[in-house]
Write an enzyme that holds these catalytic residues in place. Structure first.
Site, PDB file in Angstrom:
ATOM      1  N   SER A  83       3.427   0.001  -1.742  1.00 55.10           N
ATOM      2  CA  SER A  83       3.917   0.331  -0.398  1.00 55.10           C
ATOM      3  C   SER A  83       3.197   1.609   0.011  1.00 55.10           C
ATOM      4  CB  SER A  83       5.419   0.582  -0.480  1.00 55.10           C
ATOM      5  OG  SER A  83       5.884   1.276   0.655  1.00 55.10           O
ATOM      6  N   TYR A 110      13.161   3.940  -4.744  1.00 54.35           N
ATOM      7  CA  TYR A 110      12.065   3.087  -4.254  1.00 54.35           C
ATOM      8  C   TYR A 110      10.733   3.827  -4.338  1.00 54.35           C
ATOM      9  CZ  TYR A 110       9.771  -0.207  -0.971  1.00 54.35           C
ATOM     10  OH  TYR A 110       8.945  -1.134  -0.370  1.00 54.35           O
TER      11      TYR A 110
END
Ligand code: NAD
Length: 260
Positions: free
Chosen positions: A142, A155
């Site tokens: 990401s 995350y």
């Protein structure tokens, strides 16, 4: 047909980015294994692909379970005769400030993102080495593999961790022509993101429109979401690349949110 007859195991392929990659891979001639926690949805995705003339099988796989990962990869080998590509994509999002994040949620995130990446890599790499045809391991990182945002400690930690794993796999895999890379998308409108828009609005005490405009897309060059197709095209290019010149890298697909 850039991936003709390549066998691709794709985790989290019943929804969102993973599903788009599976459909695009099938269009490019790959045989795809739709590995997901959600077996019904995986079956539906495989059904769509087969109906369109592609080749796909669904496999029930919780990527945090060593036994389910090993069994799922064995089922892929039995069905299609080996593994050429792993897309380690299954993931979730949990939104909370560090001081409110439960230890259980922290561990769940790291288990899905990191244990899952390790277990699927190990199982698929063993098959790639046995097959002697080389291979491509692609992790779904990401922009949060490179940047931090509030409310996303687990995350961001996990996505940074994938860079380390990819670099080690690139070094260990080179002698067997196994490459490892990370795709780092910006925000993509999938169920994972749709769920977090109201959650972030509540946490940050701003409107949902402001979450989209001023949180998610603020740093992009054009205020646009990345699409599942943008990510799928990147995944085709990475898997089809012919040599180990392109290994150990992270590729940003984020409308310029992060530039490296
Ligand atoms: P999604 O929610 O649409 O799909 C995720 C899939 O993973 C679902 O089918 C779910 O059933 C599956 N899954 C969840 N836990 C699992 C487990 N333990 N074992 C097997 N499968 C499991 O989400 P998405 O947006 O397509 O996200 C896919 C990946 O892309 C994730 O790793 C996510 O972090 C990453 N990503 C997403 C975005 C975005 O903006 N959507 C941006 C950057 C990276």
């Amino acid at each position: 047909m850039q991936l003709k007859d390549k066998v691709a195991v794709i985790t989290g392929a019943a929804s969102g980015i993973g599903k788009e990659i599976a459909c695009e891979y099938a269009r490019q001639g790959a045989k795809v294994v739709i590995a997901d926690l959600a077996l019904d949805a995986a079956g539906a995705t495989a059904g769509e692909i087969n109906q369109a003339g592609g080749k796909a099988i669904p496999v029930a796989m919780d990527v945090t379970s060593e036994a389910q990962v090993d069994d799922g990869v064995a089922a892929a080998v039995e069905a299609f005769g080996g593994v050429d590509i792993l897309i380690s994509n299954a993931g979730i999002q949990i939104i909370a400030p560090v001081v409110e994040l439960s230890f259980a949620h922290w561990k769940k995130m790291l288990a899905i993102q990191l244990d899952g990446a390790f277990l699927t890599t190990r199982a698929c790499m063993r098959e790639m080495i046995k097959g002697g045809r080389g291979g491509s391991v692609i992790y779904m990182g990401s922009v949060h593999s490179h940047e931090a945002s509030p409310l996303k400690s687990a995350y961001v930690t996990a996505k940074h961790g994938l860079l380390g794993l990819a670099r080690v796999v690139a070094k260990e895999g080179a002698k067997d022509r196994i490459r490892a890379n990370v795709i780092c998308p910006g925000y993509v409108r999938t169920p994972l993101v749709d769920k977090q828009i109201p959650e972030q609005a509540a946490q940050l005490k701003i409107s949902e429109a402001d979450v989209v405009r001023n949180v998610m897309l603020r740093e992009t060059i054009d205020g646009e979401f990345t699409t599942t197709q943008d990510v799928a095209q990147t995944a085709v290019w990475l898997a089809a690349f012919p040599t180990t010149a392109l290994s150990g890298q992270s590729i940003l697909v984020s409308h310029g949110w992060h530039m490296q």
